[in-house]
Design a protein around this motif. Structure first.
Motif, mmCIF file in Angstrom:
data_model
loop_
_atom_site.group_PDB
_atom_site.id
_atom_site.type_symbol
_atom_site.label_atom_id
_atom_site.label_comp_id
_atom_site.label_asym_id
_atom_site.label_seq_id
_atom_site.Cartn_x
_atom_site.Cartn_y
_atom_site.Cartn_z
ATOM 1 N N TYR A 20 0.859 -1.187 0.000
ATOM 2 C CA TYR A 20 0.000 0.000 0.000
ATOM 3 C C TYR A 20 0.893 1.235 0.000
ATOM 4 O O TYR A 20 1.819 1.351 0.808
ATOM 5 C CB TYR A 20 -0.897 -0.006 1.237
ATOM 6 N N LEU A 21 0.621 2.160 -0.930
ATOM 7 C CA LEU A 21 1.454 3.351 -1.107
ATOM 8 C C LEU A 21 0.630 4.623 -0.891
ATOM 9 O O LEU A 21 -0.505 4.709 -1.353
ATOM 10 C CB LEU A 21 2.037 3.373 -2.521
ATOM 11 N N GLY A 22 1.211 5.590 -0.199
ATOM 12 C CA GLY A 22 0.543 6.889 -0.055
ATOM 13 C C GLY A 22 0.302 7.255 1.385
ATOM 14 O O GLY A 22 1.202 7.191 2.219
ATOM 15 N N ASP A 23 -0.956 7.641 1.687
ATOM 16 C CA ASP A 23 -1.312 8.081 3.039
ATOM 17 C C ASP A 23 -1.602 6.848 3.884
ATOM 18 O O ASP A 23 -2.697 6.297 3.864
ATOM 19 C CB ASP A 23 -2.546 8.996 2.955
ATOM 20 N N GLY A 24 -0.617 6.425 4.666
ATOM 21 C CA GLY A 24 -0.717 5.179 5.413
ATOM 22 C C GLY A 24 -1.512 5.270 6.697
ATOM 23 O O GLY A 24 -1.841 4.252 7.286
ATOM 24 N N ARG A 25 -1.836 6.514 7.141
ATOM 25 C CA ARG A 25 -2.550 6.562 8.421
ATOM 26 C C ARG A 25 -3.999 7.008 8.253
ATOM 27 O O ARG A 25 -4.582 7.629 9.123
ATOM 28 C CB ARG A 25 -1.833 7.372 9.504
ATOM 29 N N ASN A 26 -4.567 6.645 7.103
ATOM 30 C CA ASN A 26 -6.016 6.845 6.953
ATOM 31 C C ASN A 26 -6.720 5.512 7.182
ATOM 32 O O ASN A 26 -6.089 4.500 7.515
ATOM 33 C CB ASN A 26 -6.339 7.451 5.582
ATOM 34 N N ASN A 27 -8.041 5.482 6.985
ATOM 35 C CA ASN A 27 -8.787 4.248 7.249
ATOM 36 C C ASN A 27 -8.316 3.088 6.368
ATOM 37 O O ASN A 27 -8.295 1.933 6.799
ATOM 38 C CB ASN A 27 -10.301 4.476 7.102
ATOM 39 N N HIS A 46 3.265 -4.468 3.003
ATOM 40 C CA HIS A 46 4.273 -3.406 2.958
ATOM 41 C C HIS A 46 3.531 -2.073 2.892
ATOM 42 O O HIS A 46 2.604 -1.931 2.090
ATOM 43 C CB HIS A 46 5.153 -3.524 1.708
ATOM 44 N N ILE A 47 3.947 -1.120 3.698
ATOM 45 C CA ILE A 47 3.386 0.228 3.578
ATOM 46 C C ILE A 47 4.513 1.177 3.206
ATOM 47 O O ILE A 47 5.502 1.298 3.927
ATOM 48 C CB ILE A 47 2.669 0.657 4.876
ATOM 49 N N LYS A 69 4.361 -10.982 7.211
ATOM 50 C CA LYS A 69 5.488 -10.078 7.480
ATOM 51 C C LYS A 69 5.057 -8.639 7.191
ATOM 52 O O LYS A 69 4.496 -8.351 6.134
ATOM 53 C CB LYS A 69 6.698 -10.463 6.625
ATOM 54 N N ILE A 70 5.345 -7.759 8.148
ATOM 55 C CA ILE A 70 4.967 -6.347 8.019
ATOM 56 C C ILE A 70 6.211 -5.509 7.748
ATOM 57 O O ILE A 70 7.216 -5.652 8.431
ATOM 58 C CB ILE A 70 4.278 -5.865 9.316
ATOM 59 N N LEU A 71 6.125 -4.658 6.731
ATOM 60 C CA LEU A 71 7.241 -3.749 6.434
ATOM 61 C C LEU A 71 6.697 -2.333 6.299
ATOM 62 O O LEU A 71 5.792 -2.083 5.505
ATOM 63 C CB LEU A 71 7.929 -4.163 5.121
ATOM 64 N N LEU A 72 7.230 -1.419 7.088
ATOM 65 C CA LEU A 72 6.925 0.007 6.922
ATOM 66 C C LEU A 72 8.197 0.675 6.438
ATOM 67 O O LEU A 72 9.250 0.527 7.063
ATOM 68 C CB LEU A 72 6.464 0.610 8.248
ATOM 69 N N THR A 73 8.101 1.371 5.319
ATOM 70 C CA THR A 73 9.302 1.978 4.759
ATOM 71 C C THR A 73 8.967 3.306 4.079
ATOM 72 O O THR A 73 7.861 3.489 3.566
ATOM 73 C CB THR A 73 9.988 1.036 3.746
ATOM 74 N N GLU A 74 9.972 4.213 4.091
ATOM 75 C CA GLU A 74 9.806 5.482 3.380
ATOM 76 C C GLU A 74 10.277 5.366 1.929
ATOM 77 O O GLU A 74 10.094 6.290 1.145
ATOM 78 C CB GLU A 74 10.602 6.586 4.095
#
Length: 337
Positions: A159-166, A183-184, A210-215
């Motif tokens: 998922y790409l973009g605004d990660g802290r919306n619904n 992946h976010i 597996k969860i990945l949060l990356t800029e």
């Protein structure tokens, strides 16, 4: 006995992996019945209230058609018809509607509103979208993934973009619960809140997701089976468009970024999308920031890897499954769960 009977569907985290998988598979079954003109009036004679504080195309259409297909009567109540907190409290409204209707859909702002409706109405309540969660979209999205790949476990969704919306919240938690790697790709300021990440991580520890949060957008799409995005500024959100768009430009789904994911990746979007200048908002933002498209380019949106319209149709089948399971007196053996 029906495991789901009289339960509300407020947020994904309330349901087990087995329950979410059941709803996805039941939605696929109901889709098959509809395509083959096999009647399925599980809600014959029921009355459904559709409460909309926020406008909608897919959610309203889906709940209306799903209700009618199931034999129920839907009644639309828009923001001018309901008085949440203005002239009548949510609790009083819930008690009144619960005495007249068999089920209630709510689409609006506060998660607290939909939770109160469920608590005080005495009937199943379905969350058509709040600022925090979008659970009916999840059943449709993971149905789309399952239709395309034949399975869910082990897939990787980016998922790409605004990660802290619904959408960021819901995709993170649901993927983790279903054993889908998530992946976010987003600037740190727009990552989901820590408590949401912790909820997802707890679920992932059980399923192996597996969860990945990356800029880094390229790192985010590496190994992805599906790329997913949403509008960069949510409905009713009060932000400076220039600041937000400058922040998110690197996360636009375009041919270059899609190529990094590979030719077998599919592209998803919950819609509406600003993929060209054919909308007032898309044109205004596009002209203001000299962009042909905002969060997704038109060639990708309408390209051969895109499943956005299949995904949109699946909203209706998913919502039908949720309504029928919770209100339809179905025989669903507990041994499934």
């Amino acid at each position: 006995m029906n495991h789901f009977q009289n339960k509300s569907f407020l947020k994904e985290i309330d349901f087990s992996s087995a329950e979410l998988n059941y709803l996805i598979d039941f939605a696929a079954h109901l889709k098959y019945l509809k395509k083959n003109n096999i009647p399925h009036p599980y809600l014959q004679g029921k009355n459904i209230a559709l409460l909309f504080e926020k406008t909608s195309t897919r959610t309203r259409s889906s709940f209306t058609v799903a209700s009618v297909d199931l034999g129920a009567h839907p009644e639309f109540l828009g923001k001018n018809d309901i008085q949440f907190g203005k002239k009548e409290s949510t609790i009083d409204t819930a008690k009144v509607l619960g005495s007249m209707f068999d089920g209630i859909e709510y689409r609006g702002f506060a998660q607290k509103t939909v939770e109160q409706l469920a608590q005080f109405s005495g009937v199943p309540v379905w969350n058509g979208l709040t600022d925090e969660w979008h659970p009916t979209q999840m059943i449709a999205d993971f149905l789309t993934l399952k239709e395309h790949f034949g399975h869910l476990e082990g897939l990787t969704l980016t998922y790409l973009g605004d990660g802290r919306n619904n959408m960021g919240n819901s995709l993170l938690v649901t993927a983790a619960k279903l054993g889908v790697n998530i992946h976010i790709g987003a600037p740190k300021a727009l990552w989901p809140a820590n408590d949401i990440i912790e909820l997802a991580q707890t679920a992932a520890d059980q399923t192996g997701s597996k969860i990945l949060l990356t800029e880094d957008p390229v790192e985010a799409v590496n190994g992805a089976d599906a790329l997913y995005t949403d509008v960069w500024i949510s409905m009713g959100e009060d932000v400076d468009p220039k600041t937000r768009i400058d922040l998110l430009k690197p996360y636009q789904i375009n041919q270059e970024l899609l190529a990094q994911a590979g030719s077998s990746a599919i592209v998803m979007h919950c819609l509406p999308a600003y993929h060209n200048h054919d909308t007032v908002v898309g044109k205004q933002l596009g002209e203001q920031f000299s962009m042909d498209a905002i969060e997704i380019t038109d060639d990708v949106f309408n390209g051969k890897q895109s499943v956005v319209f299949q995904e949109a149709e699946n909203r209706m089948h998913a919502i039908k499954a949720i309504m029928a399971a919770t209100l339809g007196d179905l025989f669903i053996p507990d041994s499934l769960f």
